[in-house]
Design a protein around this motif. Structure first.
Motif, PDB file in Angstrom:
ATOM      1  N   LEU A 259       0.818  -1.212   0.000  1.00  0.00           N
ATOM      2  CA  LEU A 259       0.000   0.000   0.000  1.00  0.00           C
ATOM      3  C   LEU A 259       0.855   1.267   0.000  1.00  0.00           C
ATOM      4  O   LEU A 259       0.510   2.255  -0.652  1.00  0.00           O
ATOM      5  CB  LEU A 259      -0.957   0.001   1.189  1.00  0.00           C
ATOM      6  CG  LEU A 259      -2.126  -0.986   1.107  1.00  0.00           C
ATOM      7  CD1 LEU A 259      -2.952  -0.939   2.388  1.00  0.00           C
ATOM      8  CD2 LEU A 259      -3.014  -0.692  -0.106  1.00  0.00           C
ATOM      9  N   GLY A 260       1.957   1.255   0.723  1.00  0.00           N
ATOM     10  CA  GLY A 260       2.848   2.412   0.725  1.00  0.00           C
ATOM     11  C   GLY A 260       3.430   2.663  -0.655  1.00  0.00           C
ATOM     12  O   GLY A 260       3.486   3.804  -1.141  1.00  0.00           O
ATOM     13  N   GLU A 261       3.845   1.605  -1.317  1.00  0.00           N
ATOM     14  CA  GLU A 261       4.389   1.697  -2.673  1.00  0.00           C
ATOM     15  C   GLU A 261       3.329   2.215  -3.648  1.00  0.00           C
ATOM     16  O   GLU A 261       3.602   3.071  -4.494  1.00  0.00           O
ATOM     17  CB  GLU A 261       4.883   0.315  -3.100  1.00  0.00           C
ATOM     18  CG  GLU A 261       5.461   0.246  -4.493  1.00  0.00           C
ATOM     19  CD  GLU A 261       5.786  -1.187  -4.919  1.00  0.00           C
ATOM     20  OE1 GLU A 261       6.231  -1.359  -6.075  1.00  0.00           O
ATOM     21  OE2 GLU A 261       5.598  -2.117  -4.114  1.00  0.00           O
ATOM     22  N   LEU A 262       2.108   1.698  -3.527  1.00  0.00           N
ATOM     23  CA  LEU A 262       1.003   2.136  -4.381  1.00  0.00           C
ATOM     24  C   LEU A 262       0.700   3.609  -4.163  1.00  0.00           C
ATOM     25  O   LEU A 262       0.482   4.369  -5.117  1.00  0.00           O
ATOM     26  CB  LEU A 262      -0.234   1.288  -4.085  1.00  0.00           C
ATOM     27  CG  LEU A 262      -1.531   1.667  -4.802  1.00  0.00           C
ATOM     28  CD1 LEU A 262      -1.384   1.517  -6.316  1.00  0.00           C
ATOM     29  CD2 LEU A 262      -2.694   0.824  -4.286  1.00  0.00           C
ATOM     30  N   SER A 263       0.701   4.022  -2.917  1.00  0.00           N
ATOM     31  CA  SER A 263       0.441   5.424  -2.583  1.00  0.00           C
ATOM     32  C   SER A 263       1.456   6.342  -3.255  1.00  0.00           C
ATOM     33  O   SER A 263       1.098   7.381  -3.823  1.00  0.00           O
ATOM     34  CB  SER A 263       0.479   5.612  -1.058  1.00  0.00           C
ATOM     35  OG  SER A 263       0.453   6.987  -0.725  1.00  0.00           O
ATOM     36  N   ARG A 264       2.721   5.967  -3.208  1.00  0.00           N
ATOM     37  CA  ARG A 264       3.767   6.794  -3.811  1.00  0.00           C
ATOM     38  C   ARG A 264       3.631   6.843  -5.336  1.00  0.00           C
ATOM     39  O   ARG A 264       3.867   7.879  -5.959  1.00  0.00           O
ATOM     40  CB  ARG A 264       5.151   6.274  -3.401  1.00  0.00           C
ATOM     41  CG  ARG A 264       5.453   6.469  -1.914  1.00  0.00           C
ATOM     42  CD  ARG A 264       6.879   6.135  -1.578  1.00  0.00           C
ATOM     43  NE  ARG A 264       7.171   4.705  -1.704  1.00  0.00           N
ATOM     44  CZ  ARG A 264       6.963   3.802  -0.742  1.00  0.00           C
ATOM     45  NH1 ARG A 264       6.428   4.189   0.416  1.00  0.00           N
ATOM     46  NH2 ARG A 264       7.274   2.541  -0.930  1.00  0.00           N
ATOM     47  N   LEU A 265       3.245   5.715  -5.931  1.00  0.00           N
ATOM     48  CA  LEU A 265       3.053   5.674  -7.382  1.00  0.00           C
ATOM     49  C   LEU A 265       1.970   6.653  -7.819  1.00  0.00           C
ATOM     50  O   LEU A 265       2.167   7.441  -8.763  1.00  0.00           O
ATOM     51  CB  LEU A 265       2.677   4.247  -7.816  1.00  0.00           C
ATOM     52  CG  LEU A 265       2.286   4.061  -9.289  1.00  0.00           C
ATOM     53  CD1 LEU A 265       3.480   4.339 -10.199  1.00  0.00           C
ATOM     54  CD2 LEU A 265       1.739   2.659  -9.527  1.00  0.00           C
ATOM     55  N   VAL A 266       0.834   6.635  -7.134  1.00  0.00           N
ATOM     56  CA  VAL A 266      -0.269   7.520  -7.498  1.00  0.00           C
ATOM     57  C   VAL A 266       0.060   8.972  -7.149  1.00  0.00           C
ATOM     58  O   VAL A 266      -0.313   9.899  -7.879  1.00  0.00           O
ATOM     59  CB  VAL A 266      -1.580   7.066  -6.829  1.00  0.00           C
ATOM     60  CG1 VAL A 266      -2.702   8.079  -7.056  1.00  0.00           C
ATOM     61  CG2 VAL A 266      -1.990   5.690  -7.370  1.00  0.00           C
ATOM     62  N   ALA A 267       0.766   9.190  -6.052  1.00  0.00           N
ATOM     63  CA  ALA A 267       1.174  10.554  -5.687  1.00  0.00           C
ATOM     64  C   ALA A 267       2.056  11.154  -6.773  1.00  0.00           C
ATOM     65  O   ALA A 267       1.881  12.312  -7.171  1.00  0.00           O
ATOM     66  CB  ALA A 267       1.902  10.534  -4.348  1.00  0.00           C
ATOM     67  N   ASP A 268       2.993  10.365  -7.275  1.00  0.00           N
ATOM     68  CA  ASP A 268       3.880  10.862  -8.339  1.00  0.00           C
ATOM     69  C   ASP A 268       3.103  11.121  -9.626  1.00  0.00           C
ATOM     70  O   ASP A 268       3.295  12.147 -10.283  1.00  0.00           O
ATOM     71  CB  ASP A 268       4.999   9.845  -8.608  1.00  0.00           C
ATOM     72  CG  ASP A 268       6.008   9.765  -7.475  1.00  0.00           C
ATOM     73  OD1 ASP A 268       6.032  10.695  -6.641  1.00  0.00           O
ATOM     74  OD2 ASP A 268       6.752   8.772  -7.409  1.00  0.00           O
ATOM     75  N   ALA A 269       2.207  10.192  -9.990  1.00  0.00           N
ATOM     76  CA  ALA A 269       1.459  10.333 -11.240  1.00  0.00           C
ATOM     77  C   ALA A 269       0.482  11.508 -11.189  1.00  0.00           C
ATOM     78  O   ALA A 269       0.267  12.194 -12.190  1.00  0.00           O
ATOM     79  CB  ALA A 269       0.699   9.039 -11.538  1.00  0.00           C
TER      80      ALA A 269
END
Length: 382
Positions: A259-269
């Motif tokens: 979930l942390g990794e997913l959060s960072r991916l969407v934050a960057d996008a």
């Protein structure tokens, strides 16, 4: 009443409602990366776009379809034949057909009446089922709609072969108690119709309302990663999944360690910075400064942590600041590779607290190392 103890399905709309957040634009590559990760962690349904927007949007949806994901892809449509045809052209087998259902929107936005809504629902749903589509009927502004009219629409949905009804708190105006009551009433009135809750965060209650809806009997819960969405956003996937697990005892089958990794991916996008203190996935939500708290966590993390930070791909962090205690400071130095005893911790603690008050912030790694270096030099000189 169906309590939140059985299967709850996450239907994520980051690629649709999330991208509708003002100023957010995902590239095709970003959409594919987000879809791939959502699919890989076990999200069962992805609302992936609005075909009626145009050929570019349809091309991106086709690209997602061609990925062969395990998750069901569903598109958002107005309850109109042309929109459904656009979705069919994309190759999806599931559609959400949205209709305004509150008298406010029916009269002031659509300039129509309830009879028009009934007829539009029958016509659009009938057309979609003729093409063997899975159909969710989206009740826009359901939170302000007459409950008896909603029941009537659920009955029409059932009679015409609809698969579920989406209860939308479009303006984010409900409280969890009202949400629970409304979903419970709909479940009792039409018990064999699956319900979905789609909540917005205008009053800061999107996650609470999503959980209340699930407890009231909704089988589907709509989310977006990081709560991304129009205005104040939607119910955050990471918060809903962890709340269901730890507050309701319901596991959605999501691989939460990513979930942390997913959060960072969407934050960057999305180019939307996620606060370090955001619930569940914030980089510093497992930080401890207070002496009592830090000591308690060191003795047993469950004293002050509701779940293990590793469960969402994060780690525990001890802050050296005004409220630090000896145990927490010693642990912070240990994390820096420096071992200090109780006596050293006692002396250093006074200096740390004093400097933190002057700076109005906790000390960073360099400052802690320098402070220890000065202390060590004086100790050896003496």
């Amino acid at each position: 009443m169906r309590e939140c103890t059985g299967e709850v399905i996450i239907t994520d709309t980051t690629l649709r409602d999330g991208e509708q957040a003002a100023g957010v634009v995902f590239s095709l590559g970003e959409k594919m990366a987000i879809a791939r990760m959502l699919d890989s962690i076990g999200v069962q349904e992805l609302e992936c776009g609005i075909p009626a927007m145009g050929e570019e949007e349809r091309a991106s949806i086709r690209a997602l379809v061609d990925m062969g994901l395990s998750a069901r892809l569903i598109t958002w449509n107005r309850a109109a034949k042309a929109d459904i045809e656009a979705s069919l052209d994309c190759g999806v087998n599931a559609v959400d057909l949205s209709l305004s259902v509150s008298d406010i929107m029916i009269e002031r936005k659509l300039r129509k009446n309830r009879e028009w809504v009934r007829n539009q629902l029958k016509e659009a749903l009938g057309f979609a089922k003729q093409h063997n589509l899975y159909v969710s009927i989206g009740g826009e502004d359901a939170s302000r709609a007459d409950i008896y009219f909603l029941i009537e629409l659920l009955e029409i949905t059932k009679a015409f072969g609809g698969d579920r009804f989406r209860f939308c708190d479009t303006l984010g105006i409900l409280d969890p108690f009202s949400m629970h009551e409304k979903i419970r009433a709909l479940r009792r009135a039409v018990p064999d119709m699956d319900l979905e809750v789609h909540t917005h965060n205008d009053l800061g209650m999107a996650t609470a309302n999503a959980i209340a809806g699930a407890r009231g009997g909704a089988r589907f819960v709509s989310t977006t990663v990081n709560g991304l969405g129009e205005r104040a956003g939607n119910a955050a996937l990471e918060e809903v999944v962890m709340a269901l697990r730890h507050a309701c005892g319901t596991d959605c089958g999501i691989e939460t360690r990513r979930l942390g990794e997913l959060s960072r991916l969407v934050a960057d996008a999305s180019r939307r910075v996620v606060s370090e203190w955001k619930p569940v996935v914030g980089e510093r939500v497992f930080s401890h400064e207070s002496g009592v708290h830090a000591d308690g966590v060191l003795k047993d993390p469950s004293n002050y942590e509701g779940f293990d930070p590793a469960e969402v791909g994060l780690s525990r962090f001890f802050v050296a600041g005004k409220h630090s205690g000896g145990s927490g400071l010693a642990e912070r130095y240990r994390q820096l590779g420096i071992s200090i005893g109780k006596g050293e911790a006692s002396v250093l603690l006074k200096k740390v607290r004093g400097l933190a008050q002057q700076l109005k912030r906790p000390l960073d790694d360099r400052e802690l190392i320098d402070l220890y270096g000065c202390f060590s030099c004086r100790l050896h000189a003496a």
